[in-house]
Design a protein around this motif. Structure first.
Motif, PDB file in Angstrom:
ATOM      1  N   GLU A 404       8.241   1.616  -5.190  1.00 24.22           N
ATOM      2  CA  GLU A 404       8.843   0.370  -5.670  1.00 24.22           C
ATOM      3  C   GLU A 404      10.069   0.639  -6.541  1.00 24.22           C
ATOM      4  O   GLU A 404      10.076   1.547  -7.378  1.00 24.22           O
ATOM      5  CB  GLU A 404       7.813  -0.451  -6.441  1.00 24.22           C
ATOM      6  CG  GLU A 404       6.706  -1.012  -5.558  1.00 24.22           C
ATOM      7  CD  GLU A 404       5.853  -2.023  -6.281  1.00 24.22           C
ATOM      8  OE1 GLU A 404       5.684  -3.133  -5.752  1.00 24.22           O
ATOM      9  OE2 GLU A 404       5.364  -1.711  -7.384  1.00 24.22           O
ATOM     10  N   VAL A 405      11.099  -0.173  -6.339  1.00 25.88           N
ATOM     11  CA  VAL A 405      12.322  -0.101  -7.144  1.00 25.88           C
ATOM     12  C   VAL A 405      12.699  -1.504  -7.585  1.00 25.88           C
ATOM     13  O   VAL A 405      12.220  -2.504  -7.031  1.00 25.88           O
ATOM     14  CB  VAL A 405      13.488   0.535  -6.337  1.00 25.88           C
ATOM     15  CG1 VAL A 405      13.195   1.988  -6.010  1.00 25.88           C
ATOM     16  CG2 VAL A 405      13.765  -0.260  -5.065  1.00 25.88           C
ATOM     17  N   ASP A 406      13.581  -1.579  -8.583  1.00 24.39           N
ATOM     18  CA  ASP A 406      14.018  -2.866  -9.130  1.00 24.39           C
ATOM     19  C   ASP A 406      15.477  -3.174  -8.824  1.00 24.39           C
ATOM     20  O   ASP A 406      16.030  -4.140  -9.344  1.00 24.39           O
ATOM     21  CB  ASP A 406      13.810  -2.878 -10.655  1.00 24.39           C
ATOM     22  CG  ASP A 406      12.354  -2.713 -11.035  1.00 24.39           C
ATOM     23  OD1 ASP A 406      11.554  -3.575 -10.661  1.00 24.39           O
ATOM     24  OD2 ASP A 406      12.025  -1.707 -11.688  1.00 24.39           O
ATOM     25  N   ARG A 480      10.453  -4.428  -5.806  1.00 21.29           N
ATOM     26  CA  ARG A 480       9.413  -5.021  -6.643  1.00 21.29           C
ATOM     27  C   ARG A 480       9.767  -6.487  -6.935  1.00 21.29           C
ATOM     28  O   ARG A 480      10.870  -6.787  -7.363  1.00 21.29           O
ATOM     29  CB  ARG A 480       9.277  -4.239  -7.949  1.00 21.29           C
ATOM     30  CG  ARG A 480       8.152  -4.733  -8.840  1.00 21.29           C
ATOM     31  CD  ARG A 480       8.076  -3.948 -10.139  1.00 21.29           C
ATOM     32  NE  ARG A 480       7.589  -2.582  -9.929  1.00 21.29           N
ATOM     33  CZ  ARG A 480       8.339  -1.495 -10.029  1.00 21.29           C
ATOM     34  NH1 ARG A 480       9.644  -1.598 -10.313  1.00 21.29           N
ATOM     35  NH2 ARG A 480       7.823  -0.299  -9.832  1.00 21.29           N
ATOM     36  N   GLY A 481       8.822  -7.380  -6.669  1.00 19.46           N
ATOM     37  CA  GLY A 481       9.060  -8.807  -6.914  1.00 19.46           C
ATOM     38  C   GLY A 481       9.584  -9.549  -5.713  1.00 19.46           C
ATOM     39  O   GLY A 481       9.635 -10.787  -5.716  1.00 19.46           O
ATOM     40  N   GLY A 482      10.001  -8.821  -4.667  1.00 18.82           N
ATOM     41  CA  GLY A 482      10.376  -9.446  -3.410  1.00 18.82           C
ATOM     42  C   GLY A 482      11.577 -10.367  -3.487  1.00 18.82           C
ATOM     43  O   GLY A 482      12.607 -10.049  -4.116  1.00 18.82           O
ATOM     44  N   LEU A 483      11.452 -11.508  -2.839  1.00 22.76           N
ATOM     45  CA  LEU A 483      12.572 -12.433  -2.661  1.00 22.76           C
ATOM     46  C   LEU A 483      13.172 -12.875  -3.989  1.00 22.76           C
ATOM     47  O   LEU A 483      14.403 -12.950  -4.139  1.00 22.76           O
ATOM     48  CB  LEU A 483      12.107 -13.657  -1.865  1.00 22.76           C
ATOM     49  CG  LEU A 483      13.151 -14.736  -1.593  1.00 22.76           C
ATOM     50  CD1 LEU A 483      14.291 -14.197  -0.745  1.00 22.76           C
ATOM     51  CD2 LEU A 483      12.479 -15.936  -0.911  1.00 22.76           C
ATOM     52  N   LEU A 489      19.556 -10.328  -7.701  1.00 17.62           N
ATOM     53  CA  LEU A 489      20.463  -9.200  -7.561  1.00 17.62           C
ATOM     54  C   LEU A 489      21.627  -9.493  -6.604  1.00 17.62           C
ATOM     55  O   LEU A 489      22.618  -8.759  -6.572  1.00 17.62           O
ATOM     56  CB  LEU A 489      19.705  -7.976  -7.020  1.00 17.62           C
ATOM     57  CG  LEU A 489      18.602  -7.406  -7.925  1.00 17.62           C
ATOM     58  CD1 LEU A 489      17.867  -6.291  -7.185  1.00 17.62           C
ATOM     59  CD2 LEU A 489      19.189  -6.881  -9.222  1.00 17.62           C
ATOM     60  N   ALA A 490      21.511 -10.566  -5.798  1.00 19.31           N
ATOM     61  CA  ALA A 490      22.528 -10.852  -4.776  1.00 19.31           C
ATOM     62  C   ALA A 490      23.868 -11.218  -5.423  1.00 19.31           C
ATOM     63  O   ALA A 490      23.919 -11.865  -6.466  1.00 19.31           O
ATOM     64  CB  ALA A 490      22.042 -11.985  -3.881  1.00 19.31           C
TER      65      ALA A 490
END
Length: 494
Positions: A404-406, A480-483, A489-490
């Motif tokens: 998992e990454v953030d 991590r945290g998905g959508l 981040l977009a």
């Protein structure tokens, strides 16, 4: 100085008294049980590299060894009612036995209260005196040495086991777990959560002669898996003897993701339990496992009310056994202390709490059927087919690196595991859409020289797939945290 220390220059003989249940079986059954019992003893001692010789006396089992660790190990072999350590000494007359007893206990009983307990073992027609005769004769001799008979509160226990040609003296007798030798009742699959209940339920079935493999549903990734592996390792090292147990690991994070998208929150907890049983049934269909074992106790939590247990139950090829159904929680915890799993289980976090609001406490089978119908029916089969199977020796091996990454790695191709419709409604720049149901079967068609960032609605399906791809040589990560995380981040829309 204990009697064992006085006899320390002699090769130690540990005498095992068999469980009463074993001794009352029909001859053919007793022979089968005893053969398994002897194999379990040899396996338990062999695992600790203890040199030993086993002598099957039918009514007793003698284990000769000079390693005192054997006493504790044998006290954890199912089928052992009692055990003590001593050495065999030859006799011809009752006077011989009294003389041997006096040489061992004269100094020990001086100015102390003592009690003599004698028993004859084997063909009693070969003795010309009974146990009471020996107790009186030896007791009289020890009174002359300065001891005082006290059968209710003795300070020194003088144990005597008499055989036709041998006599054993001992000053203390340890308790074993009794029960039946593990393996005589076949093999079952025990669902392990890492908590008190599943470990105790497993122990109780081991005690009833069932050889167990273990099934773990991973709900929390490496932390959850690490905890359950540690609990299973503690239980198996202490109590599993005579066969090679295995731990099956099924990643259930995609199931949670599916439920959170399509199932009403108050049914999450209950449906999760039903799906675990269904998955257990799929694993058991290999023909090896006769039953599933769970640690449910009636009324302990919302999913374990009588109504909900009935709702969980579905027609399966494999019966479900619940050995703790009538236990209180304090009884379960007390048993966990006795079998040695309390400390490790008390440190395991609760991974089954899924939220979803107030859980339903009085569901029906029809209501739960309706919620289950909202899920992809093929998902369980896919996850079970991708399960990992570990031997007990592999439980201590390092876990996979956390995937998992953030953030979005600079060189990564973003892979959207959501449905095409969801991808159409919002997509990350330059991301590709491969629905999870397709990716799980076809992702290996993609080149291995790329870095991939996988994401889904909540980050559970992507974590499952990334962990599956790492051993295949893919540089795969899960967001991590998905959508929700990816939208944050977009880059801003132009």
């Amino acid at each position: 100085m204990s009697l064992a220390q006085e006899l320390s220059n002699n090769r130690l003989v540990i005498v095992l008294r068999l469980s009463g249940e074993m001794c009352t079986k029909a001859p053919s059954t007793r022979k089968r049980f005893q053969s398994q019992f002897l194999r379990n003893i040899a396996a338990a001692l062999g695992a600790a590299n203890i040199s030993h010789t086993i002598r099957d006396q039918w009514y007793r089992v003698d284990v000769e060894t000079d390693d005192e660790r054997a006493v504790e190990i044998l006290s954890r072999v199912f089928g052992v009612q009692k055990l003590y350590y001593s050495r065999a000494q030859n006799w011809s007359t009752i006077e011989d036995i009294v003389a041997i007893g006096a040489s061992l206990f004269d100094a020990r009983v001086a100015n102390k209260r003592f009690a003599v307990e004698a028993r004859r073992v084997g063909n009693r027609e070969l003795f010309d005196f009974n146990s009471q005769d020996l107790e009186r004769a030896l007791g009289k001799r020890l009174v002359e040495a300065g001891g005082r008979v006290d059968l209710s509160s003795a300070e020194v226990h003088v144990g005597v086991e008499l055989r036709p040609k041998e006599v054993f003296f001992f000053d203390r007798e340890l308790s074993g777990p009794a029960g039946l030798p593990s393996g005589v009742e076949g093999r079952a699959l025990s669902l392990m959560s890492g908590g008190f209940d599943s470990a105790v339920a497993s122990w109780m079935m081991l005690k009833r002669g069932v050889a167990l493999d273990f099934l773990f549903f991973d709900l929390g990734g490496p932390p959850h898996q690490r905890a359950v592996r540690e609990v299973t390792d503690v239980l198996a090292k202490a109590w599993v003897h005579g066969y090679a147990a295995k731990l099956h690991i099924v990643d259930f994070r995609p199931v949670i993701a599916e439920m959170k998208q399509g199932v009403r929150g108050r049914f999450w907890q209950l449906l999760l339990k039903r799906l675990m049983v269904r998955a257990g049934d799929l694993v058991a269909r290999d023909g090896t496992h006769i039953a599933l074992i769970t640690g449910e106790a009636l009324g302990q939590v919302s999913s374990q009310t009588l109504s909900n247990l009935a709702a969980i139950s579905v027609p399966l090829a494999t019966p479900v056994l619940r050995p703790l159904l009538g236990f209180n929680k304090d009884e379960i915890i007390a048993q966990a202390r006795l079998i040695g799993t309390y400390e490790i289980c008390s440190g395991v976090p609760e991974f089954c709490a899924l939220g979803g609001g107030k859980p339903v406490t009085r569901s029906t089978m029809e209501q739960l059927d309706a919620e289950e119908a909202r899920l992809d029916s093929s998902l369980l089969e896919t996850l079970v087919a991708h399960r990992r199977v570990l031997s007990m020796d592999e439980l201590g091996e390092p876990l996979l690196i956390d995937v998992e990454v953030d953030r979005v790695p600079g060189d990564a191709l973003v892979v959207d595991l959501r449905s095409p419709a969801a991808f159409k409604s919002w997509s990350y720049p330059d991301a590709v859409n491969v629905a999870f149901e397709t990716a799980i079967h076809q992702f290996t068609l993609l080149p291995r020289d790329r870095c991939y960032l996988l994401f889904c609605d909540v980050g559970l399906k992507s974590a499952f797939l990334a962990e599956a791809l790492r051993p295949l040589g893919y540089k795969a990560f899960s967001l991590r945290g998905g959508l929700r995380t990816l939208k944050r981040l977009a880059p801003p829309a132009a």
